[in-house]
Design an enzyme around this catalytic site. Sequence first.
Site, PDB file in Angstrom:
ATOM      1  N   SER A 252     -24.908 -55.390  -0.050  1.00 37.97           N
ATOM      2  CA  SER A 252     -24.290 -54.411  -0.748  1.00 37.97           C
ATOM      3  C   SER A 252     -24.213 -54.862  -2.124  1.00 37.97           C
ATOM      4  O   SER A 252     -24.586 -56.219  -2.333  1.00 37.97           O
ATOM      5  CB  SER A 252     -22.875 -53.895  -0.065  1.00 37.97           C
ATOM      6  OG  SER A 252     -22.047 -54.904  -0.676  1.00 37.97           O
ATOM      7  N   LYS A 253     -23.564 -54.151  -3.073  1.00 37.05           N
ATOM      8  CA  LYS A 253     -23.825 -54.275  -4.445  1.00 37.05           C
ATOM      9  C   LYS A 253     -23.064 -55.785  -4.566  1.00 37.05           C
ATOM     10  O   LYS A 253     -23.246 -56.675  -5.573  1.00 37.05           O
ATOM     11  CB  LYS A 253     -23.134 -53.398  -5.425  1.00 37.05           C
ATOM     12  CG  LYS A 253     -23.830 -52.227  -5.449  1.00 37.05           C
ATOM     13  CD  LYS A 253     -23.571 -51.502  -6.953  1.00 37.05           C
ATOM     14  CE  LYS A 253     -24.477 -50.546  -7.115  1.00 37.05           C
ATOM     15  NZ  LYS A 253     -24.077 -49.337  -6.460  1.00 37.05           N
ATOM     16  N   ARG A 254     -21.734 -56.088  -3.866  1.00 39.05           N
ATOM     17  CA  ARG A 254     -21.113 -57.256  -3.725  1.00 39.05           C
ATOM     18  C   ARG A 254     -21.867 -58.552  -3.865  1.00 39.05           C
ATOM     19  O   ARG A 254     -21.580 -59.570  -4.340  1.00 39.05           O
ATOM     20  CB  ARG A 254     -20.063 -57.286  -2.661  1.00 39.05           C
ATOM     21  CG  ARG A 254     -19.013 -56.570  -2.767  1.00 39.05           C
ATOM     22  CD  ARG A 254     -18.112 -56.594  -1.466  1.00 39.05           C
ATOM     23  NE  ARG A 254     -18.802 -56.397   0.089  1.00 39.05           N
ATOM     24  CZ  ARG A 254     -19.247 -57.353   0.506  1.00 39.05           C
ATOM     25  NH1 ARG A 254     -18.883 -58.548   0.475  1.00 39.05           N
ATOM     26  NH2 ARG A 254     -19.729 -56.752   1.775  1.00 39.05           N
TER      27      ARG A 254
END
Length: 488
Positions: A252-254
């Site tokens: 994910s973006k993390r």
Amino acid sequence: MDRVRVRFAPSPTGHLHVGGARTVLFNWLFARHHGGTFVLRIEDTDVERSTEASVDAIIDSIKWLGLDWDEGPIVGGRYGPYFQSERLETYREYADRLLSTGHAYPCYCTPEELEEARKAALGRGQSVGYSGRCRHLSPEERRAFEAEGRKPALRFRVDEGETVVRDLIRGEVRFENRFIDDFVILKSDGYPTYNFAAVVDDTLMEISHIIRGDEHLPNTPKQIMIYRALGFDLPKFAHVSMILGPDRTKLSKRHGATSIAQYREDGYMPDALVNYLVLLGWAYDATQQIFSREELIEKFTLEKVSKNPAVFDPDKLLWMNGHYLRATDVKILASLAVEHLARAGLVPAAPDEREMARIEKIVGLLKERMRTVKDVVALGDFFFTEGVSYDAEAFEKFLARDYVPEALREIRRRLGALGEFTAAEVERVLRGYAAEVGRKAGDVIHPVRVAVTGRAASPGLFEVLELLGKDVTCSRLDAVLAKLSTGG
Ligand code: GLU
């Protein structure tokens, strides 16, 4: 193998991300390997979230990766239209068929009522799925709802039993139907839901293999029920495993950049991404990592796609990018570099031939030090700017020394007098001067480098100066001399 027709069917609600890009790539490779057809279909039935900008962005990224489609937007094809929003009548027709065969029924529940029922069930500790309220309405009850002006949605009637997905990658996956609610196939506004539209289109577009991410596996039993209810043949299914971040949680973006557009902006090369993406779940053997596109087309098969999650490793991608960068012809590299230089305001978006030739030379010089195409900006901006900004530490270390003003003044004079401003001539001047005054070559090369590039490290200085040219070199030396004489 029978005629192969595969598709990528993005919902245009954002950018193309790593997972989607891998799905495009696997479908494309599968089609090309088998001499089949690759279809691009836009699933834009979520009116609120679909945007034209997303369609453009997704198409842009697919093209940038160097992948093409045989049917779909722009190119057309005989199974079109390829935008689901243009196929509403078709869905209506098949929904009516399900209605008349009793596989679907109208549901008059409003969103508020459904929400209320959900909360009540939750309060009672019961399952929160659809209660089946409208499943057994009598004709009178239906008429009463119609009279109220309610517009029904259509729900699929899920029978008891079990649905088995036979998947080319995962084998047999069994689903108990009692965990699957009667699901909506057509919303009250006339738009189909994903599961329904996908089945209708995959059938009408004669898709032979459905290769997609395994987040869709729970949808597949629902789709299989629809295929059967409509009397359609099943395509073959291949669900590709999830992609995890380095910490083994879903990517994910993390974990950093996830969109292809972002990788492009960060200076990654399309070939490197394609090669990297294919390894997320596919391996030819235990060792080979680098594959040309031709090789991938030749070697890609679903048998070698793993059912285990793939782990996305940004360091490996960066390494691979470096590999491709060095292996790429400087002409191609320069054409990729223009995008980054232009974004930084250093060159026009479409440089003329002379400028292009110069960019090629500069990229040729910088290539060994670049890890991404974007590095051309940080490593080579001084080639394009009017003056330079000095790295403070480098200035202090190499220019703020007693012998430097005198040395630079003399070197400036000699360079200014050169007839031919070539790397060899420049080298002769610098080394000659150092020898004359009994200094090491480095004692003059480093200060000159800081004076003309602003930094302590650069590609070979003599080549750099040749590319900068006599005028720029001399004016930068003048600027430094002026700065030194005024005390910094
Ligand atoms: N529109 C769906 C998505 O973007 C397509 C899934 C499928 O390939 O069936 O996830």
